[in-house]
Design a protein around this motif. Structure first.
Motif, PDB file in Angstrom:
ATOM      1  N   UNK A 225       1.320  -1.716  -0.314  1.00  0.00           N
ATOM      2  CA  UNK A 225       0.218   0.129  -0.074  1.00  0.00           C
ATOM      3  C   UNK A 225       1.012   1.161  -0.065  1.00  0.00           C
ATOM      4  N   UNK A 226       1.565   1.461   0.604  1.00  0.00           N
ATOM      5  CA  UNK A 226       2.783   2.443   0.595  1.00  0.00           C
ATOM      6  C   UNK A 226       3.673   2.582  -1.031  1.00  0.00           C
ATOM      7  N   UNK A 227       4.290   1.757  -1.500  1.00  0.00           N
ATOM      8  CA  UNK A 227       4.359   1.831  -2.478  1.00  0.00           C
ATOM      9  C   UNK A 227       3.650   1.810  -3.551  1.00  0.00           C
ATOM     10  N   UNK A 228       2.076   1.232  -3.440  1.00  0.00           N
ATOM     11  CA  UNK A 228       1.071   1.931  -4.770  1.00  0.00           C
ATOM     12  C   UNK A 228       1.095   3.685  -3.922  1.00  0.00           C
ATOM     13  N   UNK A 280       8.376  -4.408  -7.745  1.00  0.00           N
ATOM     14  CA  UNK A 280       7.561  -3.158  -7.929  1.00  0.00           C
ATOM     15  C   UNK A 280       8.350  -2.024  -7.974  1.00  0.00           C
ATOM     16  N   UNK A 281      10.108  -1.997  -7.611  1.00  0.00           N
ATOM     17  CA  UNK A 281      10.746  -1.563  -7.745  1.00  0.00           C
ATOM     18  C   UNK A 281      11.586  -1.533  -9.248  1.00  0.00           C
ATOM     19  N   UNK A 282      11.657  -2.349  -9.385  1.00  0.00           N
ATOM     20  CA  UNK A 282      11.911  -2.983 -10.635  1.00  0.00           C
ATOM     21  C   UNK A 282      11.137  -2.099 -12.057  1.00  0.00           C
ATOM     22  N   UNK A 283       9.979  -2.527 -11.609  1.00  0.00           N
ATOM     23  CA  UNK A 283       8.843  -1.731 -12.612  1.00  0.00           C
ATOM     24  C   UNK A 283       8.506  -0.680 -12.775  1.00  0.00           C
ATOM     25  N   UNK A 284       8.623   0.425 -11.895  1.00  0.00           N
ATOM     26  CA  UNK A 284       9.042   1.877 -11.559  1.00  0.00           C
ATOM     27  C   UNK A 284       9.811   2.594 -11.918  1.00  0.00           C
ATOM     28  N   UNK A 285      11.660   2.185 -11.533  1.00  0.00           N
ATOM     29  CA  UNK A 285      12.862   2.661 -11.970  1.00  0.00           C
ATOM     30  C   UNK A 285      12.583   3.730 -12.977  1.00  0.00           C
ATOM     31  N   UNK A 286      12.496   2.563 -13.813  1.00  0.00           N
ATOM     32  CA  UNK A 286      12.294   4.163 -15.204  1.00  0.00           C
ATOM     33  C   UNK A 286      11.685   5.389 -14.859  1.00  0.00           C
ATOM     34  N   UNK A 287      10.424   4.925 -14.072  1.00  0.00           N
ATOM     35  CA  UNK A 287      10.018   6.293 -13.936  1.00  0.00           C
ATOM     36  C   UNK A 287      10.741   7.454 -12.272  1.00  0.00           C
ATOM     37  N   UNK A 288      11.360   6.974 -11.557  1.00  0.00           N
ATOM     38  CA  UNK A 288      12.287   7.131 -10.347  1.00  0.00           C
ATOM     39  C   UNK A 288      13.163   8.287 -11.409  1.00  0.00           C
ATOM     40  N   UNK A 289      13.693   7.212 -12.419  1.00  0.00           N
ATOM     41  CA  UNK A 289      15.064   8.573 -12.795  1.00  0.00           C
ATOM     42  C   UNK A 289      14.448   9.047 -13.217  1.00  0.00           C
TER      43      UNK A 289
END
Length: 427
Positions: A225-228, A280-289
């Motif tokens: 939920x935190x990650x969401x 989840x972190x793999x999936x959003x890595x591009x967005x974070x960078x």
């Protein structure tokens, strides 16, 4: 009523009405006389009742007073004096006479030794009700077990807690620690996160809670939920113009979410349930960078970069050492996203990051690269050798292993095929 009046009219140290001398003596040679009254001593203390009975040969002193000698340690002398004075306090007026935990504890010890139920009860009630300093609590734990059942109620607040009660506190805390309380409650949220980590950490003592499947499931759900919420924030930032992203409130929210995720990594790693978080972190890595790169154009993102590196290092570590198993494509994606990011960011935050983290991160990259297909390794090494940031991360070990494996590959595969030549193929 008559007895209370008699107690009130008698005062310790009043030589004119005293009929007993309590002689306090220490092995170090201290010798003090306390002028007391037998009706008070006998009524309130079993020790003095026995010593002043007709069956006990009581010594006499000048002017026909009975004398009772009491030996004590020098460190307990004042507690004995205070105990004798408390014998003269009228029932129900003891609340304001203890002068702190240490003094009350010392008086309790004397009251148990000299058999005074009234003072035992009063001192136990006081010690149960007041706060203790850490040093005082250690003293209580040292002294109380030796004072018998009368003093045991004092230990109620420090006795081991039922596992179900601990689980209840833990689950309530994890829900709050992963929530989004109003800003005035942020300090409480931080404290909750710190205590959760303390509860599951094994130090000089075993962890406070042993996480079973139910606990792990609830923790994982709260973390997701935190990650969401973090993912939703990334989505909203990617749709907004640059000047909107750079607003203080939105950047603070971004940094706050990163801090929560950095903490979440610590909890999930200790409980060995990192798999969903890693995916989840793999999936959003591009967005974070992308978010950091865009925000860099208008504001200082140092603290955000630090948190991103902390989380990424933990994620890459569990990937690199096989704690969490990912498909080849995802592992290659993580190298392609985070290797360029890390090599550019390191000079900017090197001075505020732990050197051990950089070393660990470098070793992790080497492990991940060496676990990729050799053709993918070749692509990564080609880019690394042609990049101006070859110094970090240093992939020399991966390069040497790749060269060796590539050189012997034909021979190894030929030998393998020869060994399989006589084995019939089956569908």
């Amino acid at each position: 009523m008559l007895m209370a009046s008699k107690v009130a009219s008698s005062k310790i140290g009043d030589r004119s009405t005293s009929d007993v001398v309590v002689r306090l003596r220490t092995h170090e040679g201290r010798d003090d006389w306390m002028y007391c009254h037998s009706h008070i001593l006998v009524e309130k203390s079993k020790y003095f009742a026995d010593r002043l009975s007709e069956n006990w040969p009581t010594c006499q002193i000048l002017d026909s007073r009975n004398c009772v000698e009491v030996y004590c340690q020098e460190s307990d002398f004042d507690h004995h004096v205070n105990f004798l004075r408390l014998l003269y306090v009228i029932d129900g007026l003891m609340d304001d006479v203890w002068h702190g935990v240490r003094n009350a504890l010392g008086i309790l010890h004397v009251a148990v030794d000299l058999g005074c139920p009234q003072i035992i009860i009063a001192s136990v009630d006081y010690l149960e009700a007041v706060p203790w300093e850490e040093v005082e609590e250690e003293e209580i734990l040292r002294v109380i077990p030796g004072l018998g059942s009368q003093a045991q109620p004092i230990l109620a607040r420090v006795q081991p807690v039922d596992p179900s009660a601990i689980a209840g506190v833990f689950l309530s805390t994890i829900r709050f620690a992963t929530s989004s309380p109003p800003p005035p409650m942020n300090d409480l949220k931080t404290s909750a996160q710190e205590q959760l980590e303390y509860m599951i950490t094994e130090d000089d003592d075993a962890p406070l809670i042993t996480a079973d499947d139910e606990i792990k499931s609830e923790v994982n759900q709260c973390m997701m939920q935190l990650f969401s919420k973090f993912n939703n924030l990334l989505e909203s930032l990617s749709c907004e113009p640059l000047e909107s992203i750079s607003e203080v409130g939105k950047l603070q929210s971004f940094q706050s979410h990163l801090s929560d995720l950095s903490w979440a990594c610590q909890i999930l790693t200790k409980l060995e349930i990192m798999k969903e978080f890693v995916n989840c972190w793999v999936d959003v890595s591009d967005k974070i960078v992308k978010t950091i790169e865009i925000s860099n154009q208008t504001t200082d993102m140092i603290s955000s970069k630090v948190k991103v590196i902390e989380v990424t290092a933990k994620v890459l570590e569990v990937i690199g050492y096989g704690t969490v198993i990912l498909p080849t494509a995802k592992r290659l994606h993580m190298v392609n996203v985070w290797l360029p990011f890390v090599r550019v960011v390191k000079p900017l935050i090197d001075c505020i990051m732990d050197g051990d983290l950089w070393q660990s991160l470098e070793s992790t990259f080497v492990s991940i690269v060496l676990a990729l297909p050799s053709v993918d390794q070749a692509g990564i090494l080609t880019e690394w050798l042609g990049n101006k940031h070859t110094q970090y991360p240093d992939l020399t070990e991966a390069f040497e292993v790749w060269c060796y494996r590539s050189k012997v590959a034909k021979r190894r595969f030929a030998a393998m095929q020869d060994g399989l030549g006589d084995v019939p193929h089956t569908l």
